[in-house]
Design a protein around this motif. Structure first.
Motif, PDB file in Angstrom:
ATOM      1  N   ASP A   1      54.279 -44.677  31.161  1.00  0.00           N
ATOM      2  CA  ASP A   1      55.466 -44.238  31.909  1.00  0.00           C
ATOM      3  C   ASP A   1      55.668 -45.031  33.201  1.00  0.00           C
ATOM      4  O   ASP A   1      56.628 -44.786  33.930  1.00  0.00           O
ATOM      5  N   LYS A   2      54.761 -45.958  33.490  1.00  0.00           N
ATOM      6  CA  LYS A   2      54.868 -46.739  34.729  1.00  0.00           C
ATOM      7  C   LYS A   2      56.166 -47.540  34.709  1.00  0.00           C
ATOM      8  O   LYS A   2      56.438 -48.287  33.768  1.00  0.00           O
ATOM      9  N   PRO A   3      57.001 -47.401  35.748  1.00  0.00           N
ATOM     10  CA  PRO A   3      58.271 -48.141  35.774  1.00  0.00           C
ATOM     11  C   PRO A   3      58.051 -49.649  35.935  1.00  0.00           C
ATOM     12  O   PRO A   3      57.120 -50.094  36.600  1.00  0.00           O
ATOM     13  N   VAL A   4      58.931 -50.405  35.317  1.00  0.00           N
ATOM     14  CA  VAL A   4      58.899 -51.868  35.433  1.00  0.00           C
ATOM     15  C   VAL A   4      59.687 -52.263  36.683  1.00  0.00           C
ATOM     16  O   VAL A   4      60.845 -51.858  36.853  1.00  0.00           O
ATOM     17  N   GLU A   5      59.064 -53.059  37.509  1.00  0.00           N
ATOM     18  CA  GLU A   5      59.685 -53.499  38.755  1.00  0.00           C
ATOM     19  C   GLU A   5      60.867 -54.423  38.473  1.00  0.00           C
ATOM     20  O   GLU A   5      60.832 -55.244  37.553  1.00  0.00           O
ATOM     21  N   ALA A   6      61.901 -54.321  39.312  1.00  0.00           N
ATOM     22  CA  ALA A   6      63.116 -55.136  39.155  1.00  0.00           C
ATOM     23  C   ALA A   6      62.790 -56.625  39.190  1.00  0.00           C
ATOM     24  O   ALA A   6      63.387 -57.411  38.442  1.00  0.00           O
ATOM     25  N   GLU A   7      61.837 -57.030  40.023  1.00  0.00           N
ATOM     26  CA  GLU A   7      61.515 -58.458  40.113  1.00  0.00           C
ATOM     27  C   GLU A   7      60.898 -58.980  38.814  1.00  0.00           C
ATOM     28  O   GLU A   7      61.039 -60.162  38.482  1.00  0.00           O
ATOM     29  N   LYS A   8      60.243 -58.113  38.064  1.00  0.00           N
ATOM     30  CA  LYS A   8      59.695 -58.545  36.775  1.00  0.00           C
ATOM     31  C   LYS A   8      60.814 -58.708  35.735  1.00  0.00           C
ATOM     32  O   LYS A   8      60.771 -59.627  34.928  1.00  0.00           O
ATOM     33  N   ILE A   9      61.800 -57.837  35.788  1.00  0.00           N
ATOM     34  CA  ILE A   9      62.965 -58.001  34.909  1.00  0.00           C
ATOM     35  C   ILE A   9      63.667 -59.316  35.265  1.00  0.00           C
ATOM     36  O   ILE A   9      64.043 -60.094  34.389  1.00  0.00           O
ATOM     37  N   ASP A  10      63.825 -59.566  36.558  1.00  0.00           N
ATOM     38  CA  ASP A  10      64.450 -60.820  37.005  1.00  0.00           C
ATOM     39  C   ASP A  10      63.663 -62.028  36.508  1.00  0.00           C
ATOM     40  O   ASP A  10      64.250 -63.033  36.099  1.00  0.00           O
ATOM     41  N   ALA A  11      62.343 -61.942  36.538  1.00  0.00           N
ATOM     42  CA  ALA A  11      61.508 -63.053  36.064  1.00  0.00           C
ATOM     43  C   ALA A  11      61.693 -63.273  34.567  1.00  0.00           C
ATOM     44  O   ALA A  11      61.709 -64.425  34.094  1.00  0.00           O
ATOM     45  N   LEU A  12      61.838 -62.200  33.801  1.00  0.00           N
ATOM     46  CA  LEU A  12      62.092 -62.347  32.360  1.00  0.00           C
ATOM     47  C   LEU A  12      63.441 -63.005  32.110  1.00  0.00           C
ATOM     48  O   LEU A  12      63.571 -63.846  31.210  1.00  0.00           O
ATOM     49  N   VAL A  13      64.428 -62.621  32.891  1.00  0.00           N
ATOM     50  CA  VAL A  13      65.752 -63.252  32.759  1.00  0.00           C
ATOM     51  C   VAL A  13      65.651 -64.742  33.078  1.00  0.00           C
ATOM     52  O   VAL A  13      66.214 -65.582  32.382  1.00  0.00           O
ATOM     53  N   GLU A  14      64.891 -65.088  34.115  1.00  0.00           N
ATOM     54  CA  GLU A  14      64.697 -66.504  34.458  1.00  0.00           C
ATOM     55  C   GLU A  14      63.991 -67.250  33.329  1.00  0.00           C
ATOM     56  O   GLU A  14      64.336 -68.394  33.020  1.00  0.00           O
ATOM     57  N   ALA A  15      63.005 -66.623  32.706  1.00  0.00           N
ATOM     58  CA  ALA A  15      62.298 -67.249  31.580  1.00  0.00           C
ATOM     59  C   ALA A  15      63.265 -67.475  30.416  1.00  0.00           C
ATOM     60  O   ALA A  15      63.205 -68.512  29.742  1.00  0.00           O
TER      61      ALA A  15
END
Length: 171
Positions: free
Chosen positions: A19-33
């Motif tokens: 249930d640990k939330p995913v940080e916005a910066e990690k979503i941003d990093a996936l988008v960059e990838a």
């Protein structure tokens, strides 16, 4: 190359999320990838939707039995009208390009400590009905995303691979 090979070997299909939330910066990093992924003639004929609104995740999860309870699901679509087409045989590379993007997403997610899996078993017409903005695209894959649960490790056959001589031919 060792770090990449280790990443490639360690990455697995995660089918249980905490249930640990995913940080916005990690979503941003996936988008960059995803954006960094190479595509044929750099046409970039793909779209990515980050589905994180709980109601939207519920609607999307209703279109597959393989959402695995993830609180975020990425949807990857291809745009055949925007893709490079090989002139010799008319082969459209939209799905290949989207697959490269999906692979970047999966490897980057693992590198960030997140889990995901490539879900191809979903009702694409139902997804397009539920999300009209996706209707013009060839929906290639869903990527449930999150932190792996304690019991979310690799499947038993994760390390099973065919021998090199069955897969590779030197000419």
């Amino acid at each position: 190359m060792t770090d990449f090979l280790q990443l490639a070997h360690d990455r697995y299909s995660c089918r249980a999320f905490s249930d640990k939330p995913v940080e916005a910066e990690k979503i941003d990093a996936l988008v960059e990838a995803a954006i960094a992924a190479p595509t044929a003639v750099n046409k970039q004929p793909w779209r990515l939707w980050v589905v994180r609104d709980p109601d939207a995740v519920e609607r999307l999860s209703a279109c597959t039995r393989f959402g695995f309870g993830a609180k975020i699901i990425l949807v990857l679509g291809a745009a055949p009208d925007e893709a490079w087409v090989r002139k010799y045989d008319g082969r459209n590379f939209a799905d290949v390009d989207a697959s490269i993007v999906g692979t970047h997403i999966m490897l980057a997610a693992h590198d960030l400590g997140l889990g995901t899996t490539w879900v191809g078993h979903f009702n694409a017409p139902a997804v397009a009905d539920a999300f009209p903005e996706m209707a013009p695209y060839d929906l290639v894959a869903l990527f449930p995303l999150g932190y792996p649960a304690q019991d979310g490790g690799p499947a038993a056959g994760h390390l099973s691979r065919k021998p090199v001589d069955e897969l590779v031919t030197n000419l």
